[in-house]
Design a protein around this motif. Structure first.
Motif, PDB file in Angstrom:
ATOM      1  N   MET A   1     -13.145 -11.328  29.608  1.00 23.00           N
ATOM      2  CA  MET A   1     -13.874 -12.513  30.021  1.00 23.00           C
ATOM      3  C   MET A   1     -13.184 -13.711  29.383  1.00 23.00           C
ATOM      4  O   MET A   1     -12.808 -13.677  28.220  1.00 23.00           O
ATOM      5  CB  MET A   1     -15.323 -12.378  29.541  1.00 23.00           C
ATOM      6  N   LYS A   2     -13.026 -14.765  30.119  1.00 18.73           N
ATOM      7  CA  LYS A   2     -12.513 -16.030  29.601  1.00 18.73           C
ATOM      8  C   LYS A   2     -13.708 -16.955  29.392  1.00 18.73           C
ATOM      9  O   LYS A   2     -14.562 -17.078  30.262  1.00 18.73           O
ATOM     10  CB  LYS A   2     -11.516 -16.659  30.560  1.00 18.73           C
ATOM     11  N   PRO A  55     -11.912  -9.917  25.260  1.00 16.17           N
ATOM     12  CA  PRO A  55     -11.733  -8.641  25.957  1.00 16.17           C
ATOM     13  C   PRO A  55     -12.971  -7.750  25.831  1.00 16.17           C
ATOM     14  O   PRO A  55     -13.679  -7.774  24.822  1.00 16.17           O
ATOM     15  CB  PRO A  55     -10.545  -7.997  25.239  1.00 16.17           C
ATOM     16  N   GLY A  56     -13.215  -6.984  26.878  1.00 15.97           N
ATOM     17  CA  GLY A  56     -14.275  -5.982  26.844  1.00 15.97           C
ATOM     18  C   GLY A  56     -15.683  -6.501  27.054  1.00 15.97           C
ATOM     19  O   GLY A  56     -16.640  -5.755  26.932  1.00 15.97           O
ATOM     20  N   LYS A  57     -15.838  -7.776  27.353  1.00 19.75           N
ATOM     21  CA  LYS A  57     -17.166  -8.329  27.610  1.00 19.75           C
ATOM     22  C   LYS A  57     -17.205  -8.927  29.002  1.00 19.75           C
ATOM     23  O   LYS A  57     -16.195  -9.387  29.513  1.00 19.75           O
ATOM     24  CB  LYS A  57     -17.520  -9.413  26.585  1.00 19.75           C
ATOM     25  N   GLU A  58     -18.389  -8.914  29.593  1.00 21.81           N
ATOM     26  CA  GLU A  58     -18.592  -9.558  30.881  1.00 21.81           C
ATOM     27  C   GLU A  58     -19.501 -10.759  30.699  1.00 21.81           C
ATOM     28  O   GLU A  58     -20.424 -10.733  29.888  1.00 21.81           O
ATOM     29  CB  GLU A  58     -19.210  -8.573  31.878  1.00 21.81           C
ATOM     30  N   LEU A  65     -22.022 -19.085  23.835  1.00 21.06           N
ATOM     31  CA  LEU A  65     -20.578 -19.249  23.913  1.00 21.06           C
ATOM     32  C   LEU A  65     -19.946 -19.471  22.543  1.00 21.06           C
ATOM     33  O   LEU A  65     -18.858 -18.963  22.266  1.00 21.06           O
ATOM     34  CB  LEU A  65     -20.226 -20.407  24.843  1.00 21.06           C
ATOM     35  N   SER A  66     -20.599 -20.210  21.663  1.00 19.26           N
ATOM     36  CA  SER A  66     -20.007 -20.507  20.351  1.00 19.26           C
ATOM     37  C   SER A  66     -19.891 -19.263  19.478  1.00 19.26           C
ATOM     38  O   SER A  66     -19.156 -19.266  18.502  1.00 19.26           O
ATOM     39  CB  SER A  66     -20.831 -21.566  19.629  1.00 19.26           C
ATOM     40  N   GLU A  67     -20.588 -18.196  19.816  1.00 22.68           N
ATOM     41  CA  GLU A  67     -20.542 -16.978  19.015  1.00 22.68           C
ATOM     42  C   GLU A  67     -19.553 -15.950  19.546  1.00 22.68           C
ATOM     43  O   GLU A  67     -19.484 -14.833  19.052  1.00 22.68           O
ATOM     44  CB  GLU A  67     -21.939 -16.368  18.913  1.00 22.68           C
ATOM     45  N   GLN A  68     -18.795 -16.290  20.564  1.00 22.66           N
ATOM     46  CA  GLN A  68     -17.833 -15.352  21.139  1.00 22.66           C
ATOM     47  C   GLN A  68     -16.531 -15.380  20.386  1.00 22.66           C
ATOM     48  O   GLN A  68     -16.178 -16.274  19.729  1.00 22.66           O
ATOM     49  CB  GLN A  68     -17.622 -15.654  22.619  1.00 22.66           C
TER      50      GLN A  68
END
Length: 68
Positions: A1-2, A55-58, A65-68
């Protein structure tokens, strides 16, 4: 996921610290910074878009978003 975020802050050291923190958490600058006058607050504001591959998340609309 971007993932995409747009960071904003007053035109002072807090903006630089916010962007620096994001860069150190793996975010990358996306495009040029922006600079605009906030007439209501009577201050200059800065903005910078940042992106990150997670990677690995949808994507779901409820992710923080700030915790990604």
């Amino acid at each position: 996921m971007k993932v995409y975020r747009f960071l904003t802050a007053p035109d002072d050291a807090s903006f630089c610290h916010k962007v620096t923190l994001a860069l150190n958490k793996g975010w990358e600058l996306h495009g040029s910074p922006t600079y605009a006058y906030n007439a209501e607050a009577k201050i200059m504001q800065c903005g910078q878009a940042v992106v990150k591959d997670v990677p690995g998340k949808e994507y779901t609309p409820d992710i923080k978003l700030s915790e990604q």
